[in-house]
Design an enzyme around this catalytic site. Structure first.
Site, PDB file in Angstrom:
ATOM      1  N   GLY A  70      -4.612   0.847   5.805  1.00  0.00           N
ATOM      2  CA  GLY A  70      -3.949  -0.365   5.328  1.00  0.00           C
ATOM      3  C   GLY A  70      -4.780  -1.607   5.644  1.00  0.00           C
ATOM      4  O   GLY A  70      -4.870  -2.543   4.834  1.00  0.00           O
ATOM      5  N   ASP A  71      -5.387  -1.610   6.824  1.00  0.00           N
ATOM      6  CA  ASP A  71      -6.240  -2.751   7.210  1.00  0.00           C
ATOM      7  C   ASP A  71      -7.450  -2.833   6.283  1.00  0.00           C
ATOM      8  O   ASP A  71      -7.915  -3.924   5.930  1.00  0.00           O
ATOM      9  CB  ASP A  71      -6.716  -2.590   8.659  1.00  0.00           C
ATOM     10  CG  ASP A  71      -5.551  -2.426   9.629  1.00  0.00           C
ATOM     11  OD1 ASP A  71      -4.444  -2.873   9.289  1.00  0.00           O
ATOM     12  OD2 ASP A  71      -5.749  -1.844  10.706  1.00  0.00           O
TER      13      ASP A  71
ATOM     14  N   ASP B 291      -0.759   7.270  -3.189  1.00  0.00           N
ATOM     15  CA  ASP B 291      -0.370   6.715  -4.503  1.00  0.00           C
ATOM     16  C   ASP B 291      -1.044   5.373  -4.774  1.00  0.00           C
ATOM     17  O   ASP B 291      -0.693   4.698  -5.759  1.00  0.00           O
ATOM     18  CB  ASP B 291       1.153   6.534  -4.590  1.00  0.00           C
ATOM     19  CG  ASP B 291       1.885   7.856  -4.709  1.00  0.00           C
ATOM     20  OD1 ASP B 291       1.258   8.821  -5.187  1.00  0.00           O
ATOM     21  OD2 ASP B 291       3.054   7.929  -4.304  1.00  0.00           O
TER      22      ASP B 291
ATOM     23  N   SER C 177       0.854  -1.191   0.000  1.00  0.00           N
ATOM     24  CA  SER C 177       0.000   0.000   0.000  1.00  0.00           C
ATOM     25  C   SER C 177       0.885   1.236   0.000  1.00  0.00           C
ATOM     26  O   SER C 177       1.885   1.298   0.708  1.00  0.00           O
ATOM     27  CB  SER C 177      -0.931  -0.008   1.211  1.00  0.00           C
ATOM     28  OG  SER C 177      -0.185  -0.012   2.404  1.00  0.00           O
ATOM     29  N   LEU C 178       0.501   2.220  -0.806  1.00  0.00           N
ATOM     30  CA  LEU C 178       1.348   3.396  -1.039  1.00  0.00           C
ATOM     31  C   LEU C 178       0.629   4.683  -0.664  1.00  0.00           C
ATOM     32  O   LEU C 178       0.801   5.714  -1.337  1.00  0.00           O
ATOM     33  CB  LEU C 178       1.776   3.433  -2.516  1.00  0.00           C
ATOM     34  CG  LEU C 178       2.356   2.129  -3.101  1.00  0.00           C
ATOM     35  CD1 LEU C 178       2.693   2.311  -4.582  1.00  0.00           C
ATOM     36  CD2 LEU C 178       3.589   1.687  -2.318  1.00  0.00           C
TER      37      LEU C 178
HETATM   38  N1  LIG Z   1      -4.481  10.420   1.445  1.00  0.00           N
HETATM   39  C1  LIG Z   1      -5.137   9.399   0.875  1.00  0.00           C
HETATM   40  N2  LIG Z   1      -6.046   9.608  -0.110  1.00  0.00           N
HETATM   41  C2  LIG Z   1      -6.724   8.576  -0.669  1.00  0.00           C
HETATM   42  N3  LIG Z   1      -6.545   7.283  -0.320  1.00  0.00           N
HETATM   43  C3  LIG Z   1      -5.648   7.019   0.638  1.00  0.00           C
HETATM   44  C4  LIG Z   1      -4.891   8.036   1.298  1.00  0.00           C
HETATM   45  N4  LIG Z   1      -4.086   7.459   2.221  1.00  0.00           N
HETATM   46  C5  LIG Z   1      -4.320   6.127   2.134  1.00  0.00           C
HETATM   47  N5  LIG Z   1      -5.250   5.863   1.187  1.00  0.00           N
HETATM   48  C6  LIG Z   1      -5.761   4.542   0.793  1.00  0.00           C
HETATM   49  O1  LIG Z   1      -5.514   3.624   1.837  1.00  0.00           O
HETATM   50  C7  LIG Z   1      -4.654   2.579   1.401  1.00  0.00           C
HETATM   51  C8  LIG Z   1      -3.712   2.175   2.520  1.00  0.00           C
HETATM   52  O2  LIG Z   1      -2.993   3.317   2.950  1.00  0.00           O
HETATM   53  P1  LIG Z   1      -1.513   3.265   3.541  1.00  0.00           P
HETATM   54  O3  LIG Z   1      -1.293   4.589   4.201  1.00  0.00           O
HETATM   55  O4  LIG Z   1      -0.556   2.885   2.472  1.00  0.00           O
HETATM   56  O5  LIG Z   1      -1.612   2.054   4.572  1.00  0.00           O
HETATM   57  P2  LIG Z   1      -0.985   1.825   6.041  1.00  0.00           P
HETATM   58  O6  LIG Z   1      -2.078   2.303   6.971  1.00  0.00           O
HETATM   59  O7  LIG Z   1      -0.772   0.362   6.109  1.00  0.00           O
HETATM   60  O8  LIG Z   1       0.291   2.636   6.136  1.00  0.00           O
HETATM   61  C9  LIG Z   1      -3.929   3.124   0.176  1.00  0.00           C
HETATM   62  O9  LIG Z   1      -3.543   2.056  -0.687  1.00  0.00           O
HETATM   63  C10 LIG Z   1      -4.994   4.044  -0.427  1.00  0.00           C
HETATM   64  O10 LIG Z   1      -5.873   3.274  -1.240  1.00  0.00           O
HETATM   65  O1  LIG Z   2       0.455  -3.135  15.879  1.00  0.00           O
HETATM   66  P1  LIG Z   2       0.870  -1.743  15.474  1.00  0.00           P
HETATM   67  O2  LIG Z   2       1.849  -1.689  14.350  1.00  0.00           O
HETATM   68  O3  LIG Z   2       1.316  -0.926  16.673  1.00  0.00           O
HETATM   69  O4  LIG Z   2      -0.407  -1.012  14.885  1.00  0.00           O
HETATM   70  C1  LIG Z   2      -1.587  -0.963  15.627  1.00  0.00           C
HETATM   71  C2  LIG Z   2      -2.437   0.169  15.182  1.00  0.00           C
HETATM   72  O5  LIG Z   2      -2.635   0.045  13.795  1.00  0.00           O
HETATM   73  C3  LIG Z   2      -4.018  -0.001  13.495  1.00  0.00           C
HETATM   74  O6  LIG Z   2      -4.364  -1.362  13.342  1.00  0.00           O
HETATM   75  C4  LIG Z   2      -4.281   0.778  12.236  1.00  0.00           C
HETATM   76  O7  LIG Z   2      -3.457   0.225  11.210  1.00  0.00           O
HETATM   77  P2  LIG Z   2      -3.251   0.848   9.792  1.00  0.00           P
HETATM   78  O8  LIG Z   2      -3.408   2.333   9.917  1.00  0.00           O
HETATM   79  O9  LIG Z   2      -1.872   0.421   9.372  1.00  0.00           O
HETATM   80  O10 LIG Z   2      -4.301   0.218   8.921  1.00  0.00           O
HETATM   81  C5  LIG Z   2      -4.727   0.564  14.719  1.00  0.00           C
HETATM   82  O11 LIG Z   2      -5.997   0.023  14.927  1.00  0.00           O
HETATM   83  C6  LIG Z   2      -3.790   0.169  15.829  1.00  0.00           C
HETATM   84  O12 LIG Z   2      -3.852   1.059  16.902  1.00  0.00           O
END
Ligand SMILES: Nc1ncnc2c1ncn2[C@@H]1O[C@H](COP(=O)(O)OP(=O)(O)O)[C@@H](O)[C@H]1O
Ligand SMILES: O=P(O)(O)OC[C@H]1O[C@](O)(COP(=O)(O)O)[C@@H](O)[C@@H]1O
Length: 302
Positions: free
Chosen positions: A245-246, A218, A214-215
């Site tokens: 991301g979840d 992007d 996930s980006l």
């Molecule tokens: N600013 C944003 N605008 C639109 N979609 C977003 C944005 N940030 C995240 N997303 C969506 O959420 C997904 C997961 O986000 P990401 O930040 O990469 O995950 P993580 O929480 O694991 O770091 C992305 O692939 C995108 O589809």
């Molecule tokens: O286990 P970690 O890496 O501390 O992350 C836990 C946190 O990430 C989350 O699962 C959210 O994850 P994402 O933003 O990556 O989707 C929260 O519910 C939780 O507080």
């Protein structure tokens, strides 16, 4: 059934303040919420709302463990956690006009007996697919993740930190790093989408059959034996990105569970993530429009 394993669940505390945070000043707010959280817990919440069959497991300890269980029960999210004597952590997100501030606790120590109980719980649930997701608390090491993957015939997905990913050696159906985790797991540059596609392809192999990275804004890339894909994020009003991301992973897993192809699964993931970023914290939005919005996701094959 997709069983999610969250070794380090959290009670997610989300606070919204009207003014930028200032050192030494007291910020006050009425806008606060608690959600059951931790990566696998969120995936089970979102899968339930997407009508996919799931159960959440992992370790829970009071006082916050009971609140997490109560909230999951109230939302009809099936769960079967191992009780531990150490309190589940609280993770805090502050949404301020100048940004999103997050503090995640490391989590309580989990002893070897609790790990054995967790493996027994997974075996008893006998799922079709297992997701191990989130940070590993003290007492749970990468070898434990491999042990869960090898304990039965299920396909296992992992969403663990980049350094943990690099240490795994069981066979996994899928892994879901974000950009930073992709860099940490591969040691490659991930500045451009093309570099992310290359890094995801480099991570794919005997250990990880498919890689979804996930980006953020992007979008996401997916590397599979059939081909690699990039899907752009959907434009939306972002409240915060906690749980994004979840959400992406939930959409992908639900689609694979329905037998859909990798590019279709990636589109579904982007559509689910686009809904979750519009609500505060790790609250569960209404996913009614996902079947329509996934058709709008721009996808390219590489
Ligand atoms: N600013 C944003 N605008 C639109 N979609 C977003 C944005 N940030 C995240 N997303 C969506 O959420 C997904 C997961 O986000 P990401 O930040 O990469 O995950 P993580 O929480 O694991 O770091 C992305 O692939 C995108 O589809
Ligand atoms: O286990 P970690 O890496 O501390 O992350 C836990 C946190 O990430 C989350 O699962 C959210 O994850 P994402 O933003 O990556 O989707 C929260 O519910 C939780 O507080």
């Amino acid at each position: 059934m997709i069983l999610t394993v969250t070794p380090n669940p959290a009670l997610d505390h989300t606070l919204r303040v009207d003014a930028p945070l200032e050192a030494g000043a007291v910020a006050r707010t009425d806008d606060a919420q608690f959600d059951p959280g931790g990566k696998g817990v969120n995936v089970s919440k979102y899968l339930t709302a997407l009508d996919a069959e799931t159960t959440a497991t992992g370790f829970l300890g009071d006082p916050f463990g009971s609140l997490i269980r109560e909230r999951l029960d109230a939302a009809s999210v099936p769960n079967d956690f191992v009780d531990v004597g150490t309190p589940t952590r609280v993770n805090t997100t502050i949404l301020a006009p100048d940004g999103e501030f997050k503090v995640n606790q490391n989590g309580p120590d989990v002893g070897p007996a609790a790990v054995d109980d967790l493996v027994a719980t997974v075996e008893r649930q006998d799922p079709d697919a297992v997701l191990v997701a989130g940070s590993l608390p003290p007492g749970v090491d990468p070898a434990t993740v491999d042990r869960l993957a090898r304990a039965g015939a299920w396909e296992t997905t992992v969403d663990v930190g980049g350094s943990v990913l690099a240490e795994l050696d069981a066979e996994y159906a899928l892994c879901k790093p974000n950009r930073e985790e992709l860099a940490a797991a591969t040691g490659r540059a991930v500045d451009t989408v093309d570099e992310c596609l290359d890094a995801a392809e480099a991570l794919r192999g005997e250990t990880f059959r498919r890689v979804v990275a996930s980006l953020g804004p992007d979008g996401a890339v997916m590397a599979t034996p059939e081909g690699s894909y990039h899907a752009e994020a959907l434009a939306t009003d972002v409240v915060d990105t906690v749980g994004a991301g979840d959400a992406l992973l939930s959409g992908v897993l639900a689609a694979f569970d329905r037998g859909e192809s990798p590019p279709e699964a990636l589109r579904a993931g982007i559509a689910v993530a686009a809904r979750v970023v519009t609500v505060a914290g790790t609250g569960t939005p209404d996913f009614a429009d996902v079947p329509t919005t996934r058709e709008d996701v721009a996808l390219s094959t590489h």
